[in-house]
Write a protein that holds these residues in place. Structure first.
Motif, PDB file in Angstrom:
ATOM      1  N   LEU A   1       0.828  -1.206   0.000  1.00  0.00           N
ATOM      2  CA  LEU A   1       0.000   0.000   0.000  1.00  0.00           C
ATOM      3  C   LEU A   1       0.868   1.265   0.000  1.00  0.00           C
ATOM      4  O   LEU A   1       0.533   2.260  -0.657  1.00  0.00           O
ATOM      5  N   ALA A   2       1.983   1.219   0.740  1.00  0.00           N
ATOM      6  CA  ALA A   2       2.889   2.365   0.777  1.00  0.00           C
ATOM      7  C   ALA A   2       3.494   2.625  -0.605  1.00  0.00           C
ATOM      8  O   ALA A   2       3.601   3.780  -1.040  1.00  0.00           O
ATOM      9  N   LEU A   3       3.876   1.560  -1.302  1.00  0.00           N
ATOM     10  CA  LEU A   3       4.431   1.714  -2.649  1.00  0.00           C
ATOM     11  C   LEU A   3       3.391   2.278  -3.613  1.00  0.00           C
ATOM     12  O   LEU A   3       3.696   3.135  -4.455  1.00  0.00           O
ATOM     13  N   LEU A   4       2.152   1.812  -3.490  1.00  0.00           N
ATOM     14  CA  LEU A   4       1.081   2.332  -4.340  1.00  0.00           C
ATOM     15  C   LEU A   4       0.822   3.812  -4.036  1.00  0.00           C
ATOM     16  O   LEU A   4       0.574   4.612  -4.951  1.00  0.00           O
ATOM     17  N   ALA A   5       0.878   4.170  -2.753  1.00  0.00           N
ATOM     18  CA  ALA A   5       0.683   5.566  -2.371  1.00  0.00           C
ATOM     19  C   ALA A   5       1.799   6.444  -2.936  1.00  0.00           C
ATOM     20  O   ALA A   5       1.547   7.559  -3.422  1.00  0.00           O
ATOM     21  N   MET A   6       3.043   5.950  -2.871  1.00  0.00           N
ATOM     22  CA  MET A   6       4.159   6.685  -3.457  1.00  0.00           C
ATOM     23  C   MET A   6       3.980   6.834  -4.965  1.00  0.00           C
ATOM     24  O   MET A   6       4.242   7.905  -5.544  1.00  0.00           O
ATOM     25  N   LEU A   7       3.542   5.759  -5.603  1.00  0.00           N
ATOM     26  CA  LEU A   7       3.316   5.780  -7.049  1.00  0.00           C
ATOM     27  C   LEU A   7       2.285   6.850  -7.401  1.00  0.00           C
ATOM     28  O   LEU A   7       2.472   7.641  -8.340  1.00  0.00           O
ATOM     29  N   ALA A   8       1.192   6.905  -6.642  1.00  0.00           N
ATOM     30  CA  ALA A   8       0.127   7.888  -6.901  1.00  0.00           C
ATOM     31  C   ALA A   8       0.621   9.308  -6.636  1.00  0.00           C
ATOM     32  O   ALA A   8       0.359  10.225  -7.431  1.00  0.00           O
ATOM     33  N   TYR A   9       1.341   9.507  -5.539  1.00  0.00           N
ATOM     34  CA  TYR A   9       1.804  10.853  -5.181  1.00  0.00           C
ATOM     35  C   TYR A   9       2.794  11.389  -6.213  1.00  0.00           C
ATOM     36  O   TYR A   9       2.680  12.536  -6.657  1.00  0.00           O
ATOM     37  N   ILE A  10       3.780  10.571  -6.583  1.00  0.00           N
ATOM     38  CA  ILE A  10       4.795  11.036  -7.536  1.00  0.00           C
ATOM     39  C   ILE A  10       4.161  11.256  -8.910  1.00  0.00           C
ATOM     40  O   ILE A  10       4.552  12.167  -9.645  1.00  0.00           O
ATOM     41  N   THR A  11       3.179  10.426  -9.270  1.00  0.00           N
ATOM     42  CA  THR A  11       2.456  10.631 -10.532  1.00  0.00           C
ATOM     43  C   THR A  11       1.750  11.980 -10.522  1.00  0.00           C
ATOM     44  O   THR A  11       1.802  12.734 -11.498  1.00  0.00           O
ATOM     45  N   PHE A  12       1.085  12.300  -9.411  1.00  0.00           N
ATOM     46  CA  PHE A  12       0.380  13.581  -9.299  1.00  0.00           C
ATOM     47  C   PHE A  12       1.357  14.752  -9.287  1.00  0.00           C
ATOM     48  O   PHE A  12       1.117  15.787  -9.914  1.00  0.00           O
ATOM     49  N   ARG A  13       2.466  14.583  -8.564  1.00  0.00           N
ATOM     50  CA  ARG A  13       3.415  15.692  -8.381  1.00  0.00           C
ATOM     51  C   ARG A  13       4.297  15.876  -9.611  1.00  0.00           C
ATOM     52  O   ARG A  13       4.721  16.997  -9.914  1.00  0.00           O
ATOM     53  N   PHE A  14       4.619  14.780 -10.309  1.00  0.00           N
ATOM     54  CA  PHE A  14       5.498  14.849 -11.472  1.00  0.00           C
ATOM     55  C   PHE A  14       4.786  14.231 -12.686  1.00  0.00           C
ATOM     56  O   PHE A  14       3.974  14.886 -13.309  1.00  0.00           O
ATOM     57  N   GLN A  15       5.128  12.972 -12.970  1.00  0.00           N
ATOM     58  CA  GLN A  15       4.490  12.219 -14.050  1.00  0.00           C
ATOM     59  C   GLN A  15       4.530  10.740 -13.690  1.00  0.00           C
ATOM     60  O   GLN A  15       5.299  10.320 -12.818  1.00  0.00           O
ATOM     61  N   PHE A  16       3.740   9.948 -14.409  1.00  0.00           N
ATOM     62  CA  PHE A  16       3.689   8.517 -14.118  1.00  0.00           C
ATOM     63  C   PHE A  16       5.049   7.859 -14.320  1.00  0.00           C
ATOM     64  O   PHE A  16       5.455   7.004 -13.546  1.00  0.00           O
TER      65      PHE A  16
END
Length: 299
Positions: free
Chosen positions: A138-153
Motif C-alpha cells: 500500500l505504501a508503494l502504491l501511495a508513493m506511485l500515486a503521489y509522484i504521478t500527481f506531483r510529477f508524471q507517471f
C-alpha cells in the motif's frame, strides 16, 4: 564539513551500463534469496526463553559477552532486575540451555538459578508478516500515486523501481553474508526506503525546475545538469549520514549490528539508485516515448 562541487559529470552517458549491472545484481540477489535464503532471527523463528537469577548484580553486557564465547551472542537479552535476566535463544535444545548456564557460571564466577524455561513462538508471526507485506504494498502504491500527481507517471515508476532495487539488493547482501534478519533489520529497511525515496525526489524536483529547458538541452542533458546541480547536496547528506552509521556498525555492538548494516548498505545503494535507476529509467522512457514531455512543466 561541506563539500561544494563545481564539476560537470556526464552521469547519463553510463545509464545503460548501470541499468544492466543493476539488473544482474537484482537477478543474483533473487537467486540467492531462493537458493540460500535468509538467516531469520529469533523474532521470526521462535526459540527458547530462559529466566535466570544470579546471586549478585549482573549487567546485560556481561551476559552477552559470556554467550558470545559459545556462539549465542545474537540472543535477545533483557534485564528485569539487578540480578535477573531474560534470554531469548534461537534454539529449543535442552543441551544448549545447560551449555549456556555452565558458561555463565564459569565466565562470570556467579551462581545461576534457572527460574523458568519455555519454548516460545516467533514474535513476527505469519499474520504479522502478511500485514507487513500488505502495508508495504500500500505504501508503494501511495508513493506511485503521489509522484504521478506531483510529477508524471514515468517518474513514479522510476522512483518505485529504484526502491524495489534497493530492497532486493540489500536482502541479497544479507543472504550472501548470512547476517541475521531481525526486527532491528526491519527498522533499518524502513529507514532505507524513506532515505532512498527522499534522495530521488530531490533529483526529480530539480529536473522539474529545469524542465523549461527541455527543448534546448534534451532529456539527457536535462537530467545531467539537474543531477550535477544537486550533487553537492547529495554527497553532503550521504556523508553526514554514512559516518555515524559506519561508527554504529563497527562499534555499536551485536544488538544494533543488523540495523546499522541495513542502513550502511541502503545509503550506498540508495544514493546510487536515485541517479542510475530512477533517473535512467525516466530518461530511457522519454527517449522512446517523448510525446508527453510537455506535461511536467504545466504543474
Amino acid at each position: 564539513m561541506f563539500i561544494k562541487l563545481k564539476t560537470y559529470i556526464n552521469f547519463m552517458k553510463y545509464r545503460r551500463l548501470a541499468l544492466l549491472g543493476s539488473a544482474l545484481l537484482v537477478l543474483l540477489s533473487l537467486v540467492l534469496l531462493i537458493t540460500r535464503g535468509l538467516n531469520f532471527g529469533i523474532d521470526f523463528t521462535g526459540g527458547m526463553l530462559l529466566q535466570l537469577e544470579f546471586d549478585s548484580p549482573v549487567s546485560v553486557a556481561e551476559v552477552r559477552g559470556s554467550l558470545d564465547k559459545i556462539g549465542f551472542g545474537g540472543s535477545v537479552i533483557q534485564a528485569y532486575s539487578e540480578k535477573g535476566v531474560l534470554i531469548r535463544l534461537k534454539t529449543d535444545q535442552e543441551s544448549d540451555q545447560k551449555k549456556i548456564v555452565n558458561s555463565l557460571r564459569e565466565s562470570l564466577g556467579k551462581n545461576v538459578k534457572v527460574l523458568r524455561t519455555e519454548v516460545v513462538g516467533p514474535v513476527a508471526g505469519s499474520q504479522l508478516r502478511r500485514s507487513a507485506i500488505l502495508a508495504t504494498s500500500l505504501a508503494l502504491l501511495a508513493m506511485l500515486a503521489y509522484i504521478t500527481f506531483r510529477f508524471q507517471f514515468r517518474f513514479a515508476v522510476g522512483g518505485v523501481v529504484a526502491l524495489v532495487h534497493d530492497v532486493i539488493i540489500t536482502l541479497g547482501i544479507f543472504s550472501i553474508t548470512y547476517h541475521e534478519v531481525s526486527m532491528p533489520f526491519i527498522a533499518g529497511m524502513l529507514t532505507l526506503v524513506g532515505y532512498s525515496i527522499n534522495d530521488t525526489i530531490v533529483v526529480f524536483d530539480r529536473v522539474r525546475e529545469n524542465f523549461k529547458n527541455l527543448k534546448q538541452w534534451g532529456v539527457v542533458d536535462l537530467f545531467n545538469n539537474s543531477i550535477n546541480q544537486v550533487l553537492s547536496r547529495t554527497i553532503n547528506t550521504s556523508l553526514t549520514t554514512l559516518f555515524p552509521v559506519i561508527t554504529l556498525f563497527l562499534w555499536g555492538g551485536e544488538v544494533i549490528s543488523d540495523f546499522s548494516m541495513a542502513l550502511l548498505v541502503g545509503i550506498i545503494v540508495g544514493t546510487y539508485s536515485s541517479i542510475y535507476i530512477a533517473g535512467a529509467i525516466v530518461v530511457e522512457w522519454y527517449l522512446r516515448s517523448p510525446h508527453e514531455a510537455g506535461k511536467l512543466q504545466k504543474r
